[in-house]
Structures are given as C-alpha cells and as structure tokens.
Scaffold this motif. Sequence first.
Motif, PDB file in Angstrom:
ATOM      1  N   SER A 232      -0.396   9.486  -2.331  1.00  0.00           N
ATOM      2  CA  SER A 232       0.916   9.321  -2.658  1.00  0.00           C
ATOM      3  C   SER A 232       1.626   8.373  -1.348  1.00  0.00           C
ATOM      4  N   ASN A 233       1.074   7.986  -0.439  1.00  0.00           N
ATOM      5  CA  ASN A 233       1.494   7.146   0.557  1.00  0.00           C
ATOM      6  C   ASN A 233       1.078   5.781   0.051  1.00  0.00           C
ATOM      7  N   ILE A 234       2.183   5.091  -0.085  1.00  0.00           N
ATOM      8  CA  ILE A 234       1.879   3.662  -0.579  1.00  0.00           C
ATOM      9  C   ILE A 234       2.042   2.674   0.585  1.00  0.00           C
ATOM     10  N   SER A 235       1.074   1.778   0.717  1.00  0.00           N
ATOM     11  CA  SER A 235       0.986   0.828   1.876  1.00  0.00           C
ATOM     12  C   SER A 235       1.300  -0.471   1.509  1.00  0.00           C
ATOM     13  N   PRO A 236       1.576  -1.636   2.525  1.00  0.00           N
ATOM     14  CA  PRO A 236       1.984  -2.993   2.013  1.00  0.00           C
ATOM     15  C   PRO A 236       0.624  -3.428   1.327  1.00  0.00           C
ATOM     16  N   THR A 237       0.538  -4.695   1.094  1.00  0.00           N
ATOM     17  CA  THR A 237      -0.697  -5.256   0.673  1.00  0.00           C
ATOM     18  C   THR A 237      -1.567  -5.788   1.800  1.00  0.00           C
ATOM     19  N   ILE A 238      -2.630  -6.147   1.580  1.00  0.00           N
ATOM     20  CA  ILE A 238      -3.565  -6.719   2.619  1.00  0.00           C
ATOM     21  C   ILE A 238      -3.039  -8.238   3.184  1.00  0.00           C
ATOM     22  N   HIS A 239      -2.012  -8.661   2.574  1.00  0.00           N
ATOM     23  CA  HIS A 239      -1.472  -9.800   3.238  1.00  0.00           C
ATOM     24  C   HIS A 239      -0.124  -9.737   3.901  1.00  0.00           C
ATOM     25  N   SER A 240       0.289  -8.295   4.122  1.00  0.00           N
ATOM     26  CA  SER A 240       1.372  -7.927   4.838  1.00  0.00           C
ATOM     27  C   SER A 240       2.758  -7.844   3.780  1.00  0.00           C
ATOM     28  N   GLY A 241       2.373  -7.937   2.373  1.00  0.00           N
ATOM     29  CA  GLY A 241       3.312  -7.878   1.390  1.00  0.00           C
ATOM     30  C   GLY A 241       4.143  -6.697   1.374  1.00  0.00           C
ATOM     31  N   ALA A 242       5.470  -6.887   1.144  1.00  0.00           N
ATOM     32  CA  ALA A 242       6.383  -5.669   0.967  1.00  0.00           C
ATOM     33  C   ALA A 242       6.466  -5.244  -0.442  1.00  0.00           C
ATOM     34  N   GLU A 243       5.852  -6.022  -1.441  1.00  0.00           N
ATOM     35  CA  GLU A 243       6.288  -5.766  -3.009  1.00  0.00           C
ATOM     36  C   GLU A 243       5.822  -4.443  -3.371  1.00  0.00           C
ATOM     37  N   THR A 244       4.877  -3.872  -2.761  1.00  0.00           N
ATOM     38  CA  THR A 244       4.466  -2.582  -3.188  1.00  0.00           C
ATOM     39  C   THR A 244       5.298  -1.361  -2.862  1.00  0.00           C
ATOM     40  N   LEU A 245       5.989  -1.615  -1.744  1.00  0.00           N
ATOM     41  CA  LEU A 245       6.707  -0.502  -1.069  1.00  0.00           C
ATOM     42  C   LEU A 245       7.933   0.189  -1.941  1.00  0.00           C
ATOM     43  N   PRO A 246       8.628  -0.622  -2.938  1.00  0.00           N
ATOM     44  CA  PRO A 246       9.545   0.085  -3.513  1.00  0.00           C
ATOM     45  C   PRO A 246       8.817   1.070  -4.611  1.00  0.00           C
ATOM     46  N   SER A 247       7.696   1.165  -4.810  1.00  0.00           N
ATOM     47  CA  SER A 247       7.240   2.174  -5.764  1.00  0.00           C
ATOM     48  C   SER A 247       6.663   3.533  -4.914  1.00  0.00           C
ATOM     49  N   GLN A 248       7.272   3.602  -3.837  1.00  0.00           N
ATOM     50  CA  GLN A 248       6.863   4.881  -3.027  1.00  0.00           C
ATOM     51  C   GLN A 248       7.790   5.906  -3.446  1.00  0.00           C
TER      52      GLN A 248
END
Length: 370
Positions: free
Chosen positions: A252-268
Amino acid sequence: MRTLIASPFLGEHLVLRPDDPRAVKVGAHRYRDLLAAATRPDNVVPAWLADAARQRWDLDLAGRRLTDTVLVREPSALGYGRASYELNLGCNYDCEHCYLGVKRFEGMSWRARELVLRLMRDAGVLWLQLTGGEPTIDPLFSEVYRLAWDLGMVITLLSNGSRLHHPAILELLTSRRPYRITVSVYGATEQSYDGLTRRKGSFRLFSRGLEAACAAGLPVTLSLVITRHNEHEIDAMRTLADRYRLPFNEYSNISPTIHSGAETLPSQSAAFLRARKPFMGCGAGHTHFHVDPHGKASMCKVGRDSAVDLVTEGLDGLLRLGEIADGLMARTGGCSGCALSSTCFTCRPLARLYQESGAPLNRYCQHTGR
C-alpha cells in the motif's frame, strides 16, 4: 530433466527442488563429494542423498545416476545468492502507481541476455526474480526463463497474470516449475481493476490467467495493491484470495518512480499509508543485486546510480558493486547527521527518490513536524 539442485548459498550448501520451499542443508564435505562425483562417468546418487530426498520430498533416487537427477553447481568466488532481472520495462497495463514511470519496450538481444544469465549463475545467484514491466509479454521471456531454470536458478516470477493462460507459457511453467509466481491484484471488480490499470479488459485477462495457473497447480501468491482507486474493495480482494485458497500480501505504500517522478504519489491511499519498521540495513550490492533491461547491474531496484555494465565488464564489474552500494547508502543531503537515523524507516536510496520528487515528509521521514 534434473530434479534437484545442489549449490552453495551465502556461506552454506543446499540441496533443493526448484518449486519447493523445503531444502536440505549439507556440510561442505558432502557438497565437495557431490562435485567430485558429478565428474565421474559411473556416478550414482549417494545413499545419504537418496535417504534425504526420500524423507524431504518423497523422491526415490536410489541407484539413479547423479548427473541425471541433480544439477551440482560450481562454487563462485563472488558468493552472491540472489538477483532480480527486469526483462523489459514495457507493460500491457498503464497503472498510475507504477514506480517505473515511462514504460519503454526496450531490451537486449538474445546473445546479450544469455551472457548476462550465465554471469549471474557464475556470480553465485541461486534465487532469481524475473520482473518487468510485465515479463511475460517480453518476446524473449520463454528463452530467458528456460535458460535460467536450466542453469540451476530457482525462479520467482512477478506478473500481472494477464498471460498465464497462454498454452506456451503454461507448458513452460508446468514443465520447469517456478519457486513462486507472485501475481499483482489491482481490484476485485472489472470497473475498479480496469480503472486502475487504465486498460479495458485487463480484469478479464487477470481472472483468466489466475484460473489457469491455479488449475495447473502452480505456486501462486497474490500481492494486493491498495491505492485510492480500489481501497473500497480491499475486503473483496481478500475474499478473492481466500476463494482461491492462495496466500497473499498487501502492498500500500506508493513510492516515486525510479526517475524521482512524483506522478505516482497521488494514487496513495491516505488510509493505507503504513508505518514501516526501522531500516536495519540490507545486503544490497553485497549478497544480492538487480539487473535492468540493458544489462546494467545495480545494488537494487531503487539504487540504480553508478550501475555496472555486465555485458562489457562481466564478473570483474561486480567486484565494484559492494563499494558502490556502500556509497549510495551513506546519508547525504538533508539526511546527513540526522538525530533520528537509528530509527529511520527508509533506506537512503529510497529517501533520495522521495526527496527529489518533493513528496510529503510523512511518506518517508519521521520529521513530519518540520
């Protein structure tokens, strides 16, 4: 086809079956006896091993040729035990939470992949995780899986399950059985699942693949991925796992992308942001490593800086990996001199991704009041 593997593993010596969690620990002298016996033309399974195989796996190996039944692996001067290999970053899903970010369909030629797999074997890798992207959509998946298995590596496959019903893949996985297939679950209904993956029909493919894998008796474990899109279905996802009588974990803990991208974080899902245990160190770069689709070996999936090119550097390059890992684990930037470092729950490479992505402190740091 050989039934058992005898191999060194992190200072010990094991005899194991590729698809069974149980193993037999043997002394160094018995392992050396197996190595020597494997070179003799008249080799026979030793009585002690035949007895152990009968007791542990109910196998009858008495009187059989050793080289027909046991793959005895050569020791490695490097002594790695585990590795993960991303066959390709490409995927047939487009999940918002995916830590890979842009998923390009790129990978090495078969010749380069064959070299990398043999280098992993020569580095001592016994447990190999095949991942992606989605590994089963890679055009060379079957070749990679077959060679890794034949080289005496015990395989865990990470998959979304969408292609597990394909006859060729089923035949491969049932004839050369994996240690485990971990299938990600993104919802319990078509609406929720397809919404998370952003691919219409993905729930149908997942369900079909899961049914086929279970019917074939493959060792499946489920990974229930919880985001803000499907948090309302967590109980139904658990019920799904129970219906198939499969073990499961929850992620359940959503991390940034491997390129330090923040686009994944809102799905937390804020309700499912789990507290982690204090990070006490790991063997990344020393006992295990990660290989990306281009043959670059790094300490792990997160700490990818200063990677070693296995194709051009070979095993000599891996000799540098421990030092690289130690450097990446050193606390730098905002983490250097932290008074709470002894109870920090995030390793330095992951903390760096969170910092560079501008993630909220409560995602990775105890200093949430600053």
